[in-house]
Design an enzyme around this catalytic site. Structure first.
Site, PDB file in Angstrom:
ATOM      1  N   GLU A  93       0.820  -1.203   0.000  1.00 32.35           N
ATOM      2  CA  GLU A  93       0.000   0.000   0.000  1.00 32.35           C
ATOM      3  C   GLU A  93       0.855   1.254   0.000  1.00 32.35           C
ATOM      4  O   GLU A  93       1.979   1.253   0.477  1.00 32.35           O
ATOM      5  CB  GLU A  93      -0.918  -0.007   1.229  1.00 32.35           C
ATOM      6  CG  GLU A  93      -1.840  -1.201   1.221  1.00 32.35           C
ATOM      7  CD  GLU A  93      -2.870  -1.199   2.330  1.00 32.35           C
ATOM      8  OE1 GLU A  93      -3.020  -0.155   2.994  1.00 32.35           O
ATOM      9  OE2 GLU A  93      -3.514  -2.225   2.499  1.00 32.35           O
ATOM     10  N   CYS A 106       3.842   8.239   1.208  1.00 29.72           N
ATOM     11  CA  CYS A 106       4.610   7.239   1.956  1.00 29.72           C
ATOM     12  C   CYS A 106       4.585   5.926   1.160  1.00 29.72           C
ATOM     13  O   CYS A 106       3.507   5.413   0.843  1.00 29.72           O
ATOM     14  CB  CYS A 106       3.961   7.049   3.335  1.00 29.72           C
ATOM     15  SG  CYS A 106       4.782   5.816   4.340  1.00 29.72           S
ATOM     16  N   CYS A 113       9.174  -7.803   6.074  1.00 37.68           N
ATOM     17  CA  CYS A 113      10.464  -7.258   6.493  1.00 37.68           C
ATOM     18  C   CYS A 113      11.161  -8.276   7.385  1.00 37.68           C
ATOM     19  O   CYS A 113      10.520  -8.954   8.190  1.00 37.68           O
ATOM     20  CB  CYS A 113      10.260  -5.953   7.260  1.00 37.68           C
ATOM     21  SG  CYS A 113      11.823  -5.172   7.729  1.00 37.68           S
ATOM     22  N   CYS A 117      11.225  -5.630  14.133  1.00 40.43           N
ATOM     23  CA  CYS A 117      11.091  -4.626  15.201  1.00 40.43           C
ATOM     24  C   CYS A 117       9.820  -4.968  15.980  1.00 40.43           C
ATOM     25  O   CYS A 117       8.791  -5.281  15.380  1.00 40.43           O
ATOM     26  CB  CYS A 117      10.993  -3.218  14.618  1.00 40.43           C
ATOM     27  SG  CYS A 117      12.418  -2.768  13.610  1.00 40.43           S
ATOM     28  N   CYS A 120       6.246  -3.496  15.409  1.00 35.62           N
ATOM     29  CA  CYS A 120       5.849  -3.393  14.006  1.00 35.62           C
ATOM     30  C   CYS A 120       5.241  -4.699  13.506  1.00 35.62           C
ATOM     31  O   CYS A 120       5.889  -5.741  13.546  1.00 35.62           O
ATOM     32  CB  CYS A 120       7.081  -3.047  13.175  1.00 35.62           C
ATOM     33  SG  CYS A 120       6.787  -3.068  11.416  1.00 35.62           S
ATOM     34  N   CYS A 342      -1.037   5.476  10.858  1.00 40.88           N
ATOM     35  CA  CYS A 342       0.119   4.650  11.213  1.00 40.88           C
ATOM     36  C   CYS A 342      -0.355   3.374  11.895  1.00 40.88           C
ATOM     37  O   CYS A 342      -1.135   3.440  12.840  1.00 40.88           O
ATOM     38  CB  CYS A 342       1.024   5.394  12.191  1.00 40.88           C
ATOM     39  SG  CYS A 342       1.953   6.701  11.437  1.00 40.88           S
TER      40      CYS A 342
END
Ligand code: SF4
Length: 371
Positions: A93, A106, A113, A117, A120, A342
Site C-alpha cells: 500500500e 509514503c 520485512c 522490530c 511493528c 500509522c
C-alpha cells in the site's frame, strides 16, 4: 520470444542504455520520461512525438508495466490510500497525506520485512520479497495519476516522498537507489532532494554507502536511548549498535555540505521507552548529534505487545527534549476513517495461510518531512 524490458522505474542512465541497445539516440530518454511521469502516459501509441517506427519498436521490445490498483480509498481529511497487487499476488500500500501546500507520499520498498522490530506488525510477517524499482516508482505514478496531469490541475500533488512504508529500504538497496533517481529526475517527478526522505532502522554500512549514490534526507529509527532497550525493541541493534549507527549518520551528513541534520524517529511505547529517565538519556545521547526529533505515539494493532501512552506522558517526554533545545515534533494521526493511519495499513502476501490478524496492520511510519 524476446523478453520485453520494463522501462518503468529505469533511471536516466538505464534508459540511455536501453535506447542505445535498440539503436536510438539518448534524447529519447527525455521524451519517454516526460511522457510517462509528467504526462502520465503509459501507452506507446499515444506518445505522438515519437516516430511511428519507434513506437512499433518499443511495443515489441519494451513495456511500461506496473502493479494493479485493487483498491483505493480517499479519507475526509484528504488522505488517500492505494492498495497495489504485484505480479507475485502480494499486495502493498501507498498513502498520500496532504498538509497545506505539501503532499507527502509514503511508499513501501519490500513485502514484509526481515528485521522484526517489536512494535511493528510488518516485522511479524517476516520477509517475502523485495520490490523492483518499477514497483516502487509505480506507487508514485499511481498516487500522482489519481489527481490528474499536473499541467491540467495547475500544481504538483506529490511534493514530498518518504520511503517509510513496509520494509527496510537499505536492505533493498539497488532498486531503491534506481527508484530514487527517477523521483529526483527533472525529466520525471523532479522531487527536491530536501523533500525525499529515506528512513532506516540503522543499517550502518549501507548508510555510509548511500552517500556514494544519492543525497536525500535521512531518517533514523531510534526507539530507545540505550543499547539494552534498543536491542529489545529493534533487534538489528545487536548487529549495529546505536553509536555505530550515529557515526554512520554523521559520516553521511559530512558528505553533503547542505545537509545539516538527521531526523530521529522515536515511537513512544507506554511504560517501555517513554519514561522521564528515557527522555533525559535521549538528551544525553543526542546532545552533539545534529538532528530533529519526531515522536510517534504508538498506534496499536491486533495483538500488539505495547500500548500508546496518554497525551500527558507524550507531552512530558516532548518537553524534556524541547527544553534541552531539540526541535521536537509529535506526529499526528491522519486517514483514520480509511484505515490509513500509522499501524492501520494492510499489506498482503499471496499465501493465504499467512493472512493472520498479526500482520493485518503493517506499521507505516508516516512522518512530517520538515528538513
Ligand atoms: S519498523 Fe521497518 S525495519 Fe522494523 S520491522 Fe517494521 S518495516 Fe521492518
Amino acid at each position: 520470444m524476446q523478453t520485453k524490458t520494463n522501462l518503468l522505474g529505469l533511471s536516466r542512465t538505464g534508459l540511455d542504455a536501453f535506447f542505445q541497445s535498440i539503436g536510438e539516440k539518448k534524447f529519447r530518454t527525455k521524451q519517454l520520461m516526460q511522457w510517462v511521469y509528467q504526462r502520465q502516459v503509459v501507452d506507446f501509441d499515444a506518445m505522438t512525438d515519437l516516430s511511428v517506427q519507434l513506437r512499433e519498436k518499443l511495443k515489441t521490445t519494451a513495456s511500461l508495466a506496473m502493479p494493479i490498483v485493487v483498491h483505493k480509498e480517499f479519507s475526509t481529511d484528504g488522505t488517500r490510500k492505494f492498495v497495489l497487487e504485484l505480479d507475485s499476488g502480494n499486495r502493498v500500500e501507498a498513502v498520500f497525506i496532504p498538509e497545506g501546500q505539501r503532499g507527502t507520499l509514503c511508499i513501501s520498498t519490500q513485502v514484509g520485512c526481515a528485521l522484526d522490530c517489536k512494535f511493528c506488525s510488518t516485522g511479524k510477517q517476516g520477509f517475502f520479497s523485495d520490490l523492483t524499482s518499477a514497483e516502487i516508482v509505480s506507487q508514485v505514478w499511481i498516487a500522482a495519476q489519481s489527481f490528474g496531469v499536473p499541467e491540467n490541475i495547475g500544481h504538483k500533488p506529490v511534493t514530498n516522498i518518504v520511503l517509510m512504508g513496509m520494509g527496510e529500504p537499505l536492505l533493498n538497496f539497488g532498486p531503491c537507489i534506481e527508484a530514487i533517481h527517477v523521483m529526483l529526475d527533472d525529466f520525471a517527478y523532479s522531487i527536491s532532494k530536501r523533500r525525499l526522505t529515506l528512513s532506516t532502522s540503522g543499517i550502518a554500512p549501507k548508510i555510509r554507502e548511500l552517500a556514494d549514490h544519492v543525497d536525500v534526507a535521512l531518517a533514523l529509527s531510534l526507539h530507545a536511548p540505550n543499547d539494552e532497550l534498543h536491542d529489545e525493541i529493534v533487534p538489528i541493534n545487536k548487529k549495529y549498535p546505536i553509536q555505530e549507527v550515529l557515526d554512520a549518520c554523521r559520516e553521511y551528513l559530512s558528505r553533503f555540505s547542505a545537509r545539516k541534520r538527521v531526523i530521529i524517529e522515536y515511537v513512544l511505547l507506554d511504560g517501555v521507552n517513554d519514561k522521564f529517565e528515557h527522555a533525559h538519556q535521549l538528551v544525553k545521547l543526542l546532545q552533539d548529534f545534529p538532528c530533529k526529533i519526531n515522536l510517534i505515539p504508538f498506534n496499536p494493532f491486533p495483538h500488539a505487545p505495547y500500548k500508546r501512552p496518554n497525551g500527558q506522558r507524550i507531552q512530558k517526554f516532548k518537553d524534556v527534549l524541547a527544553q534541552a533545545g531539540f526541535v521536537t515534533t509529535v506526529r499526528t494521526t491522519r486517514g483514520e476513517d480509511i484505515d490509513a493511519a500509522c499501524g492501520q495499513l494492510v499489506g498482503q502476501v499471496a499465501d493465504k495461510t499467512r493472512r493472520s490478524q498479526d500482520w493485518q496492520a503493517a506499521v507505516w511510519k508516516k512522518m512530517q518531512p520538515s528538513v
